[in-house]
Write a protein that holds these residues in place. Structure first.
Motif, PDB file in Angstrom:
ATOM      1  N   LEU A 178       3.741   4.652  -1.370  1.00  0.00           N
ATOM      2  CA  LEU A 178       3.215   3.878  -2.486  1.00  0.00           C
ATOM      3  C   LEU A 178       3.440   4.621  -3.788  1.00  0.00           C
ATOM      4  CD1 LEU A 178       1.343   1.529  -3.608  1.00  0.00           C
ATOM      5  CD2 LEU A 178      -0.544   3.143  -3.283  1.00  0.00           C
ATOM      6  N   SER A 179       3.932   3.905  -4.798  1.00  0.00           N
ATOM      7  CA  SER A 179       4.085   4.489  -6.126  1.00  0.00           C
ATOM      8  C   SER A 179       4.000   3.375  -7.150  1.00  0.00           C
ATOM      9  CB  SER A 179       5.410   5.253  -6.232  1.00  0.00           C
ATOM     10  OG  SER A 179       6.502   4.378  -6.059  1.00  0.00           O
ATOM     11  N   MET A 180       4.204   3.722  -8.413  1.00  0.00           N
ATOM     12  CA  MET A 180       4.240   2.742  -9.478  1.00  0.00           C
ATOM     13  C   MET A 180       5.651   2.684 -10.030  1.00  0.00           C
ATOM     14  SD  MET A 180       1.882   0.754 -10.925  1.00  0.00           S
ATOM     15  CE  MET A 180       0.290   1.579 -11.027  1.00  0.00           C
ATOM     16  N   ALA A 181       6.178   1.498 -10.217  1.00  0.00           N
ATOM     17  CA  ALA A 181       7.521   1.360 -10.785  1.00  0.00           C
ATOM     18  C   ALA A 181       7.559   2.049 -12.141  1.00  0.00           C
ATOM     19  CB  ALA A 181       7.891  -0.110 -10.915  1.00  0.00           C
ATOM     20  N   SER A 182       8.585   2.847 -12.369  1.00  0.00           N
ATOM     21  CA  SER A 182       8.650   3.626 -13.608  1.00  0.00           C
ATOM     22  C   SER A 182      10.002   3.533 -14.304  1.00  0.00           C
ATOM     23  CB  SER A 182       8.326   5.101 -13.321  1.00  0.00           C
ATOM     24  OG  SER A 182       9.238   5.640 -12.386  1.00  0.00           O
ATOM     25  N   THR A 183      10.952   2.781 -13.732  1.00  0.00           N
ATOM     26  CA  THR A 183      12.270   2.643 -14.344  1.00  0.00           C
ATOM     27  C   THR A 183      12.684   1.174 -14.333  1.00  0.00           C
ATOM     28  OG1 THR A 183      13.513   2.872 -12.271  1.00  0.00           O
ATOM     29  CG2 THR A 183      12.904   4.918 -13.444  1.00  0.00           C
ATOM     30  N   PRO A 184      13.623   0.785 -15.191  1.00  0.00           N
ATOM     31  CA  PRO A 184      14.125  -0.591 -15.156  1.00  0.00           C
ATOM     32  C   PRO A 184      14.736  -0.950 -13.808  1.00  0.00           C
ATOM     33  CG  PRO A 184      14.753   0.464 -17.214  1.00  0.00           C
ATOM     34  CD  PRO A 184      14.172   1.544 -16.348  1.00  0.00           C
ATOM     35  N   GLU A 185      15.345   0.025 -13.144  1.00  0.00           N
ATOM     36  CA  GLU A 185      15.947  -0.235 -11.837  1.00  0.00           C
ATOM     37  C   GLU A 185      14.878  -0.585 -10.810  1.00  0.00           C
ATOM     38  OE1 GLU A 185      16.632   2.375 -13.775  1.00  0.00           O
ATOM     39  OE2 GLU A 185      18.651   1.740 -14.408  1.00  0.00           O
TER      40      GLU A 185
END
Length: 256
Positions: free
Chosen positions: A19-26
């Motif tokens: 689990l993480s948080m999206a941090s890039t446009p990709e």
């Protein structure tokens, strides 16, 4: 993209799931591709098909996006979109306000997190993914000092709406919000003109919300684009039943 709430060095894990948080446009595009697969391709919504294969809207850039990734394949297999009170204030509205008049909630807006676009890859609907997503949601709300979770829960109209009527009638008997939290749909679903199905089939995520203490805040809205009847839900964190405070009913949840 906005700054991540769950830092890369503090990721939650469950077996091969991360689990993480999206941090890039990709990473955001990975989220949008999964949503497109679940919400548009699998439901056969031809009117919403797009050449880029992405489910996106104006809210994406203002929201945080929880993601669950398979660490073996690196594929994003689950996601939840979160809009904090601060970002909703800067944006000027919540996503749900496209479907409902939320005027009665003005006094709690600064204590709200809006959650939506929850979806899980069809091959990963065994409980572990939603467990991680809900643990991330709980951590996000703690860091935002939020006291209320709000959002819409959809019921398919594939059967002509009869199940939606039955589900609504069944759930409001015990889960209708107090009058001060009631909302009004802009485009009401005509539930009073349809016969209810004999055996209501409550969507898994909606069932989990109800078991965790959420309220239904009024009549359903009709979403003709996604061919669904949408219920606006509000869950005070204080309402969380002790049996679900640790796991949020995740053993039975799949996708929304």
């Amino acid at each position: 993209m906005q700054t991540s709430i769950i830092q890369a060095d503090a990721r939650a894990t469950s077996g091969k799931l991360v689990l993480s948080m999206a941090s890039t446009p990709e990473e955001l595009r990975e989220v949008q591709r999964l949503r497109y697969k679940v919400f548009i391709e699998s439901m056969g919504l031809s009117a919403l098909q797009r050449a880029d294969g992405l489910d996106s809207d104006e809210f994406d850039e203002h929201c945080d996006h929880l993601i669950v990734r398979d660490s073996d394949t690196l594929m994003v297999v689950g996601t939840y979109r979160l809009l904090s009170a601060n970002r909703a204030r800067k944006l000027g509205r919540l996503y749900s306000e496209g479907e409902f008049d939320l005027g009665r909630l003005n006094n709690i807006r600064n204590r709200i997190v809006e959650a939506g676009r929850a979806c899980i890859h069809p091959d990963y609907r065994g409980g572990s993914v939603i467990m991680l997503l809900w643990s991330g949601l709980a951590e996000y709300m703690r860091r935002e000092n939020a006291e209320f979770l709000v959002g819409c829960a959809s019921i398919s109209l594939a059967d002509g709406g009869h199940n939606a009527v039955a589900v609504y009638q069944q759930l409001i008997a015990k889960n209708l919000a107090p009058i001060e939290y009631r909302v009004t749909p802009h485009l009401p679903f005509p539930f009073s003109k349809l016969e209810a199905a004999q055996k209501p089939q409550v969507p898994a995520l909606l069932k989990g919300y109800m078991r965790s203490g959420a309220w239904i805040c009024g009549e359903p809205a009709w979403d003709p684009d996604f061919e669904s009847a949408d219920l606006f839900l509000l869950m005070p964190l204080a309402n969380l039943d002790s049996r679900y405070a640790r796991h949020y009913g995740v053993s039975e949840l799949q996708a929304a």
